[in-house]
Design an enzyme around this catalytic site. Structure first.
Site, PDB file in Angstrom:
ATOM      1  N   LYS A  94      24.464  10.713  28.850  1.00 21.46           N
ATOM      2  CA  LYS A  94      23.421   9.690  28.797  1.00 21.46           C
ATOM      3  C   LYS A  94      23.955   8.384  29.382  1.00 21.46           C
ATOM      4  O   LYS A  94      25.158   8.133  29.337  1.00 21.46           O
ATOM      5  CB  LYS A  94      23.029   9.430  27.335  1.00 21.46           C
ATOM      6  CG  LYS A  94      22.171  10.503  26.711  1.00 21.46           C
ATOM      7  CD  LYS A  94      21.734  10.098  25.313  1.00 21.46           C
ATOM      8  CE  LYS A  94      20.889  11.187  24.672  1.00 21.46           C
ATOM      9  NZ  LYS A  94      19.603  11.415  25.339  1.00 21.46           N
TER      10      LYS A  94
ATOM     11  N   ARG B  70      16.992  21.513  21.022  1.00 21.86           N
ATOM     12  CA  ARG B  70      16.311  22.810  21.012  1.00 21.86           C
ATOM     13  C   ARG B  70      17.320  23.960  20.948  1.00 21.86           C
ATOM     14  O   ARG B  70      17.000  25.031  20.460  1.00 21.86           O
ATOM     15  CB  ARG B  70      15.385  22.906  22.237  1.00 21.86           C
ATOM     16  CG  ARG B  70      16.092  22.894  23.557  1.00 21.86           C
ATOM     17  CD  ARG B  70      15.172  22.528  24.718  1.00 21.86           C
ATOM     18  NE  ARG B  70      14.905  21.088  24.806  1.00 21.86           N
ATOM     19  CZ  ARG B  70      14.108  20.525  25.711  1.00 21.86           C
ATOM     20  NH1 ARG B  70      13.474  21.280  26.602  1.00 21.86           N
ATOM     21  NH2 ARG B  70      13.915  19.223  25.726  1.00 21.86           N
TER      22      ARG B  70
HETATM   23  N1  BES Z   1      17.976  13.104  21.233  1.00 22.39           N
HETATM   24  C1  BES Z   1      17.363  13.110  22.507  1.00 22.39           C
HETATM   25  C2  BES Z   1      15.908  12.633  22.464  1.00 22.39           C
HETATM   26  C3  BES Z   1      15.705  11.209  22.050  1.00 22.39           C
HETATM   27  C4  BES Z   1      15.723  10.195  22.986  1.00 22.39           C
HETATM   28  C5  BES Z   1      15.445  10.905  20.742  1.00 22.39           C
HETATM   29  C6  BES Z   1      15.503   8.888  22.581  1.00 22.39           C
HETATM   30  C7  BES Z   1      15.230   9.611  20.345  1.00 22.39           C
HETATM   31  C8  BES Z   1      15.258   8.592  21.256  1.00 22.39           C
HETATM   32  C9  BES Z   1      17.382  14.516  23.080  1.00 22.39           C
HETATM   33  O1  BES Z   1      18.485  15.278  22.741  1.00 22.39           O
HETATM   34  C10 BES Z   1      17.385  14.376  24.555  1.00 22.39           C
HETATM   35  O2  BES Z   1      18.343  13.880  25.071  1.00 22.39           O
HETATM   36  N2  BES Z   1      16.313  14.813  25.186  1.00 22.39           N
HETATM   37  C11 BES Z   1      16.196  14.720  26.587  1.00 22.39           C
HETATM   38  C12 BES Z   1      15.599  16.010  27.081  1.00 22.39           C
HETATM   39  C13 BES Z   1      15.612  16.143  28.566  1.00 22.39           C
HETATM   40  C14 BES Z   1      17.026  16.288  29.071  1.00 22.39           C
HETATM   41  C15 BES Z   1      14.777  17.341  28.936  1.00 22.39           C
HETATM   42  C16 BES Z   1      15.279  13.545  26.900  1.00 22.39           C
HETATM   43  O3  BES Z   1      14.299  13.323  26.186  1.00 22.39           O
HETATM   44  O4  BES Z   1      15.553  12.841  27.872  1.00 22.39           O
HETATM   45 MN    MN Z   2      20.102  15.009  24.034  1.00 21.05          MN
END
Ligand code: BES
Ligand code: MN
Ligand code: ZN
Length: 497
Positions: free
Chosen positions: A280, A354
């Site tokens: 990230k 997931r």
């Molecule tokens: N934990 C994150 C989602 C999230 C983002 C929760 C901001 C709360 C605040 C999750 O694991 C994630 O990183 N999801 C990705 C999925 C994508 C790679 C398909 C996302 O939402 O960018």
């Molecule tokens: Mn994530």
């Protein structure tokens, strides 16, 4: 804080603060009328001067009101009588506790149960007052060097009852409200604890402690070795990059008949989500301490129902792991086999929630669950779609969806149903494996739910994406909201009735 009940004459009750409502049209609530009469029209005189018009959430503190035993009278605006509703009522309760905190009012008489709210009884109002007040009183101080002083400046709130016949109902609703808020507070604190403290091991220890605290609870912690043996290749692909061992935590509440099938709650417990090799960006990464809020809400709900002694069997499962980049972490393109036998192409290691959840959803088959609700801070896309007010709900069963919607409306911890149509499924098709773990830019929260749905075919199931509702990442209210404990508690309570 201690809650009690009071009956009699509100004007004669000795307390540091009596809280009474006034409507926008100049109408006084019943207790306000009593105080006004005792003080020979003092309240109406003040209202006439225009210092408070009665608009919802206005407040005015009056001192030394003639012939009133309370040191202060806190007038609170209720808005127009005909436009009172559930959300407004809870908002007013939040305003009141904010005010009481500001003036450090030690003992209080709250005359808000007499305020009519359409379709809501005295039990609902009591529970909402306790929940709103405790919500306002919560602060996260565990990580301060020295605990701040005077955090307990408010000692007691007595709820005023016009009718003695209500004492029993209100007293029992107070204890239900206390059980609920104990659960909400524990979820908040688990959520707020940073990633270096609240590790999967910490969550497991808390769950073991829960079993010590409540006779109805037993806890089983499944360690990585066994997780691997069970064939949970997707779960393992996430946890393997971290030095913190992942855990599958199974919390069982036995409140129903021994043979009754349980309702099952499953929580995403990523104690920190760096994204893994699909790292990230640095700027907001610290917010990923809250990536275990789904797990925290499952924990909090289990605590609440154990405290309440809910007559129902419930199993709470927490999939706890940390998502780290390392020499042993999953690479984009890796293909893993899930416990269900289906294979997954990991195209983005940041779609890890997931991956831990799918194996947990397969694991719980053995409980033959009545219903399954999973809770996860699953996608940023969910925040784009719904913001922070509603949790996204997906369900493979209209009855479960209806029950959750109703529970959300009643608890004010609301959900909004999203589509789980077959049309979206093709977005996660994979050329090499049975599915990919991402579905492209469009409909990100939906395709995440579609992924989970492929593992939840054997039971009635709903998925809650709480990425927007479970925490506030910054600002004055920064921290966990405790959602959706209130929703889940209401959902289970309705099914137990
Ligand atoms: N934990 C994150 C989602 C999230 C983002 C929760 C901001 C709360 C605040 C999750 O694991 C994630 O990183 N999801 C990705 C999925 C994508 C790679 C398909 C996302 O939402 O960018
Ligand atoms: Mn994530
Ligand atoms: Zn995550």
């Amino acid at each position: 804080m201690k809650y009690g009940t009071r009956t009699g004459n509100a004007a004669k009750t000795r307390t540091q603060c009596a809280i009474v409502g006034v409507y926008e049209d100049g109408q006084l609530s019943p207790s306000a009328r009593v105080l006004d009469k005792a003080s020979k029209g003092y309240l109406r005189k003040v209202l006439k001067r225009g210092d408070i018009s009665g608009k919802a959430n206005q407040t005015l503190a009056l001192h030394d009101v003639p012939n009133v035993a309370a040191t202060r009278v806190l007038l609170v605006g209720l808005g127009k009588e005909e436009s009172m509703d559930a959300a407004k009522y809870a908002g007013i309760a939040r305003t009141v506790i904010g005010k009481l905190k500001a003036i450090s009012s030690r003992t209080n008489l709250c005359c808000l149960l007499e305020v009519d709210v359409p379709d809501k009884g005295i039990e609902w109002k009591t529970q909402r007052i306790v929940e709103s007040f405790e919500g306002g009183l919560y602060s996260f101080t565990e990580m301060k060097g020295k605990p701040p002083e005077n955090s307990d400046s408010i000692e007691s709130v007595d709820l005023f009852l016009g009718d003695k016949a209500d004492i029993e109902a209100v007293t029992s609703s107070i204890s239900v409200g206390n059980a609920l808020t104990a659960g909400i507070n524990s979820a908040k604190t688990l959520g707020n604890l940073p990633g270096n403290i609240c590790t999967p091991t910490y969550l497991a220890d808390q769950a073991k402690q829960l079993a010590k605290d409540y006779a109805s609870i037993t806890t089983k912690v499944i360690e990585e070795k066994e997780i691997e043996k069970l064939g949970m290749g997707a779960f393992m692909s996430v946890t393997r990059g971290s030095d913190q061992p992942g855990k599958l935590i199974v919390i069982t509440h036995k409140g129903g008949k021994p043979k009754d099938a349980p309702h099952v709650l499953v929580g995403k417990g990523i104690t920190f989500d760096t994204g893994g090799i699909s790292l990230k960006p640095g700027a907001g990464m610290h917010e990923m301490i809250w990536d275990m809020c789904g797990a925290a809400s499952v924990f909090g709900t289990m605590l609440a129902i154990a405290e309440q002694g809910l007559a129902m069997n419930v199993v709470g499962v927490i999939a706890a792991a940390e998502n780290m980049p390392s020499g042993d972490a999953s690479r984009p393109g890796d293909i893993v086999k899930t416990m269900s036998g289906q294979t997954v192409e990991i195209l983005n290691t940041d779609a890890e929630g997931r991956l831990v959840l799918c194996d947990a959803l397969t694991y719980i088959d053995q409980f033959n669950p009545k219903t399954v609700i999973d809770v996860a801070t699953l996608t940023g896309a969910c925040i784009v779609a719904l913001g922070s007010h509603a949790s996204a709900m997906y369900a493979n069963d209209d009855g479960v969806a209806a029950d959750l919607t109703k529970a959300g409306d009643n608890s004010l911890d609301r959900v909004w149903r999203m589509p789980l149509w077959e049309d979206y499924q093709s977005q996660i098709n994979s050329a090499f494996a049975d599915m990919a773990n991402i579905g492209g830019r469009e409909a990100g929260s939906i395709t995440a739910a579609c992924f989970l749905a492929r593992f939840a075919k054997k039971y009635r199931w709903a998925h809650l994406d709480v990425a927007g509702s479970a925490f506030k990442g910054s600002g004055p209210a920064k921290g966990s909201t405790g959602r959706p404990v209130s929703l889940l508690f209401e959902y289970l309570n309705n099914l137990a009735d």
